[in-house]
Structure formats: structure tokens, C-alpha cells
Design a protein around this motif. Structure first.
Motif, PDB file in Angstrom:
ATOM      1  N   SER A 192       0.816  -1.205   0.000  1.00 12.50           N
ATOM      2  CA  SER A 192       0.000   0.000   0.000  1.00 12.50           C
ATOM      3  C   SER A 192       0.856   1.265   0.000  1.00 12.50           C
ATOM      4  N   ARG A 193       2.099   1.167   0.426  1.00 11.32           N
ATOM      5  CA  ARG A 193       2.987   2.324   0.454  1.00 11.32           C
ATOM      6  C   ARG A 193       3.843   2.291  -0.802  1.00 11.32           C
ATOM      7  N   ASN A 194       3.327   2.872  -1.857  1.00 13.65           N
ATOM      8  CA  ASN A 194       4.037   2.787  -3.137  1.00 13.65           C
ATOM      9  C   ASN A 194       4.101   4.128  -3.872  1.00 13.65           C
ATOM     10  N   VAL A 195       3.902   5.232  -3.139  1.00  8.91           N
ATOM     11  CA  VAL A 195       3.917   6.556  -3.761  1.00  8.91           C
ATOM     12  C   VAL A 195       5.078   7.372  -3.187  1.00  8.91           C
ATOM     13  N   ILE A 196       5.844   7.975  -4.079  1.00 13.66           N
ATOM     14  CA  ILE A 196       6.900   8.903  -3.690  1.00 13.66           C
ATOM     15  C   ILE A 196       6.429  10.308  -4.068  1.00 13.66           C
ATOM     16  N   ALA A 197       6.321  11.172  -3.090  1.00 11.97           N
ATOM     17  CA  ALA A 197       5.873  12.548  -3.329  1.00 11.97           C
ATOM     18  C   ALA A 197       7.076  13.413  -3.681  1.00 11.97           C
ATOM     19  N   ALA A 234      13.526   5.784 -11.685  1.00 12.88           N
ATOM     20  CA  ALA A 234      13.945   5.016 -10.516  1.00 12.88           C
ATOM     21  C   ALA A 234      12.750   4.545  -9.700  1.00 12.88           C
ATOM     22  N   ALA A 235      11.699   5.371  -9.624  1.00 18.88           N
ATOM     23  CA  ALA A 235      10.488   4.969  -8.902  1.00 18.88           C
ATOM     24  C   ALA A 235       9.838   3.759  -9.562  1.00 18.88           C
ATOM     25  N   TRP A 236       9.752   3.783 -10.876  1.00 15.89           N
ATOM     26  CA  TRP A 236       9.168   2.652 -11.597  1.00 15.89           C
ATOM     27  C   TRP A 236       9.969   1.377 -11.345  1.00 15.89           C
ATOM     28  N   ALA A 237      11.298   1.500 -11.348  1.00 15.08           N
ATOM     29  CA  ALA A 237      12.148   0.335 -11.108  1.00 15.08           C
ATOM     30  C   ALA A 237      11.931  -0.236  -9.708  1.00 15.08           C
ATOM     31  N   ALA A 238      11.517   0.610  -8.757  1.00 15.18           N
ATOM     32  CA  ALA A 238      11.296   0.177  -7.378  1.00 15.18           C
ATOM     33  C   ALA A 238       9.837  -0.166  -7.101  1.00 15.18           C
ATOM     34  N   VAL A 253       1.915   7.221   0.803  1.00 15.13           N
ATOM     35  CA  VAL A 253       3.193   7.898   0.574  1.00 15.13           C
ATOM     36  C   VAL A 253       4.267   7.288   1.461  1.00 15.13           C
ATOM     37  N   LEU A 254       5.362   6.860   0.849  1.00 14.67           N
ATOM     38  CA  LEU A 254       6.457   6.272   1.618  1.00 14.67           C
ATOM     39  C   LEU A 254       7.573   7.256   1.912  1.00 14.67           C
ATOM     40  N   GLY A 255       7.629   8.368   1.173  1.00 18.94           N
ATOM     41  CA  GLY A 255       8.672   9.342   1.417  1.00 18.94           C
ATOM     42  C   GLY A 255       8.521  10.555   0.521  1.00 18.94           C
ATOM     43  N   VAL A 256       9.350  11.583   0.783  1.00 22.44           N
ATOM     44  CA  VAL A 256       9.242  12.866   0.096  1.00 22.44           C
ATOM     45  C   VAL A 256      10.599  13.256  -0.493  1.00 22.44           C
TER      46      VAL A 256
END
Length: 351
Positions: free
Chosen positions: A73-78, A100-104, A133-136
Motif C-alpha cells: 500500500s505504500r508505493n507513492v513517492i511525493a 527510478a520509482a518505476w524500477a522500485a 506515501v512512503l517518502g518525500v
């Protein structure tokens, strides 16, 4: 903890340069989104170029699932940035972060605040309320000091192209002093000793650091900085033109000019041509940033490449390590290398 080695394979930027097209064109061909309107000739040319370079689309890597905080469920990087449209640099930051987000196995969510404090405050509050959101990533379109972003709940945060006095978060910056040093050292290595610099506005970090690198390179060659060879431009081609005209009217004009961005280098080249001189036959010119226009100039511009794409990519990799793989990172500043791109506007100085 051992540092992760950076990937050595070609990027979309490399494919674009080799194919003679824009990076956005390469992205459309390789990602093949619905509705992309490209000729089949262009598509095949880009694909053939990518294949010849050994380019591969990022492979998605499996995420660690053992921690209760690392669920799917935590798969968004803001990604929070003050501006996107004022220069090409922040767009490349976003491109690197997106790949890089897509790769992760994550999605990149971009928020543009236009430098408005009220918008930024509301944006960060909304991000903190979103459980996915997992991080900013907090970024600026030009390098500067910022106040630490305030988030209502603790989220891993990485700063891109900006820094705080408190050093609370991992920070990625371009190595501007080393870049200015490399540009000047390249001219010195070609035998130039009377080297001018047309910098940007003095209040900007990038201007000060590139000038510092210039002076340090001269000092290593036991050459004192001549005040009349140091000019403050405003990043426009017009300022590059005007300062070059003035420099070439000096009793002892420079044999080489280091311009702190490619647009001012363009203006410098136009001024040299209008004076009836040639580049690099009479005057060598070197730019900075490696904008797409630099390789289309005649002659193509020698310049320094700011690692904008890599800064965005590295920021996501840091976040993934901190948020999903439970790897703590110190709040340290990392400065990325700015490589020299040799083309055809620098020549050896004949004694």
C-alpha cells in the motif's frame, strides 16, 4: 555500509544524444504510451540507436516485504518542487526520479508549489495525510538554501538541488566548484593562460561556486586572477554577447572564455563572429549545463554536463533504501560529479 555502485549502462539522455533527438522523443518511443504520435521512421531510428548502445528499460525490483511498514500500500513517492517550467533542469530531475520509482515498483507524484509558502504548507500536510506515501523528495529549480520542509508526520525525506542549515536530511547537489575547476583546467591544458569568465548573478550559489572553481584552477597553474577578466552576466545570451565584446576590446584580450552557462556561451560565440574572429581559431569558448542546443551550434559547444537526471534517480534510490529496505542514511550532503563534454569550441593555444 558499503556504497552502492552507480549503474554504468546508458541512459535515455545518452540515447537522445546518439540519435540526434530530444529526450522526450526517446521517452515516448521506449515507453510507448497510448496516443504518442511519432513517425515510424523516427521510432525505428531511436529503437536501433538504443539497441546499439545496449540501453534497457528499468527493470522493476522486488521490495522487501518482511517489515509491516513496507507493504504494497505504500508505493507513492511525493516529489515537491518550487518550479518546473522556468528551466529544463528540474524536468530532468523528475525524469530520473520517475524512472527510478518505476524500477522500485513505486509511482512518482509531482507537486509544483510555485514558491508559494501557503501552497507548500497545504501540499506537505496533504502528503502527510496520505497513507500510500512512503517518502518525500523536496527540490528546487536552482541551487539554494531552504528552510527544512515541515511534515505533520515523520516521512523519510531527501533534498535535491537545495540544502538546509540544520542538515536534517540526505542532500544531493551538483558539484559546482569541481565543475568550474574542470572547465578552466581544460582550457589551461590547451595552453591558454589569459582566460576570462562570464559568470551568472553573484547572489546565486551556482555562480559563486563556478567562479570559485575557476579561481582555484588558475591558482594551481600559478596564475593570478585578473579582475578585468571576471564579468558578471545574467545567464542570458545577450549578457554573454555584451561581455565578450567588452573583453575582446581590452588591451590584452583573453584567448579563451569560460561561460557559466550555455546560453551565455552562445552569445559569446555570436560576438566573436561579429568581430570577424573565429571559434576556436582565435578564441576558445566553453559553456556549462550541456543544454540540447549546445551540440547543434556551429561549431558544437564544449561544455560541462550537470547531472540533473542522476540527481533525481539517486534521490529515489535513497528513499527506497530508507523507507522500504530499512537502511538508515546519515543526513549528509553528496555532491555529484559534473563531467566535461569535449566538442569543438576549444583549441590548443599557439605560442
Amino acid at each position: 555500509m558499503a556504497k552502492k555502485a552507480p549503474p554504468t549502462g546508458p541512459t535515455m539522455i545518452d540515447v537522445a544524444r546518439a540519435a540526434g533527438v530530444s529526450q522526450s522523443c526517446v521517452s515516448l518511443v521506449l515507453n510507448d504510451p497510448p496516443g504518442a504520435r511519432l513517425s515510424e521512421t523516427t521510432r525505428q531510428h531511436v529503437l536501433a540507436t538504443a539497441k546499439s548502445l545496449g540501453y534497457r528499460l528499468p527493470e522493476r525490483r522486488a521490495r522487501k516485504k518482511s517489515s509491516p511498514t513496507s507493504g504494497s500500500s505504500r508505493n507513492v513517492i511525493a516529489y515537491v518542487v518550487d518550479e518546473l517550467s522556468l528551466s529544463p533542469h528540474p524536468v530532468l530531475h523528475v525524469d530520473g526520479a520517475r524512472d527510478a520509482a518505476w524500477a522500485a515498483e513505486c509511482l512518482l507524484q509531482v507537486h509544483v508549489t510555485r514558491g508559494n509558502q501557503a501552497i507548500e504548507t497545504e501540499t506537505l500536510a496533504a502528503i502527510a495525510r496520505e497513507p500510500s506515501v512512503l517518502g518525500v523528495i523536496y527540490a528546487t529549480h536552482f541551487t539554494r538554501e531552504v528552510e527544512a520542509p515541515i511534515l505533520p508526520r515523520a516521512l523519510p525525506t531527501v533534498l535535491v538541488n537545495c540544502y538546509t542549515a540544520e542538515r536534517l536530511h540526505p542532500t544531493l547537489l551538483p558539484g559546482e566548484v569541481a565543475g568550474g575547476f574542470a572547465a578552466t583546467q581544460h582550457l589551461l591544458s590547451k595552453g591558454h593562460r589569459r582566460i576570462a569568465i562570464i559568470g551568472g548573478e553573484a547572489w546565486m550559489d551556482a555562480s559563486r561556486d563556478r567562479l570559485k572553481g575557476y579561481r582555484e584552477a588558475l591558482a594551481t597553474a600559478d596564475i593570478g586572477a585578473d579582475a578585468e577578466l571576471v564579468r558578471e552576466g545574467d545567464w542570458t545570451s545577450a549578457s554573454g554577447y555584451d561581455h565578450t565584446i567588452a573583453l575582446m576590446k581590452l588591451r590584452l584580450p583573453p584567448t579563451a572564455i569560460f561561460c557559466a552557462n550555455d546560453l551565455m556561451a552562445l552569445g559569446a560565440m555570436e560576438a566573436i563572429a561579429d568581430l570577424g574572429l573565429s571559434v576556436p581559431g582565435d578564441v576558445s569558448v566553453i559553456g556549462y549545463n550541456d543544454l540540447e542546443l549546445s551540440r547543434h551550434l556551429r561549431p558544437p559547444l564544449t561544455t560541462c554536463r550537470v547531472p540533473n537526471y542522476d540527481m533525481g534517480r539517486r534521490a529515489v534510490e535513497l528513499l527506497v533504501d530508507m523507507a522500504l529496505l530499512d537502511r538508515p542514511h546519515r543526513a549528509m550532503v553528496t555532491k555529484l560529479e559534473i563531467p566535461l563534454v569535449e566538442r569543438a569550441t576549444v583549441a590548443a593555444r599557439t605560442p
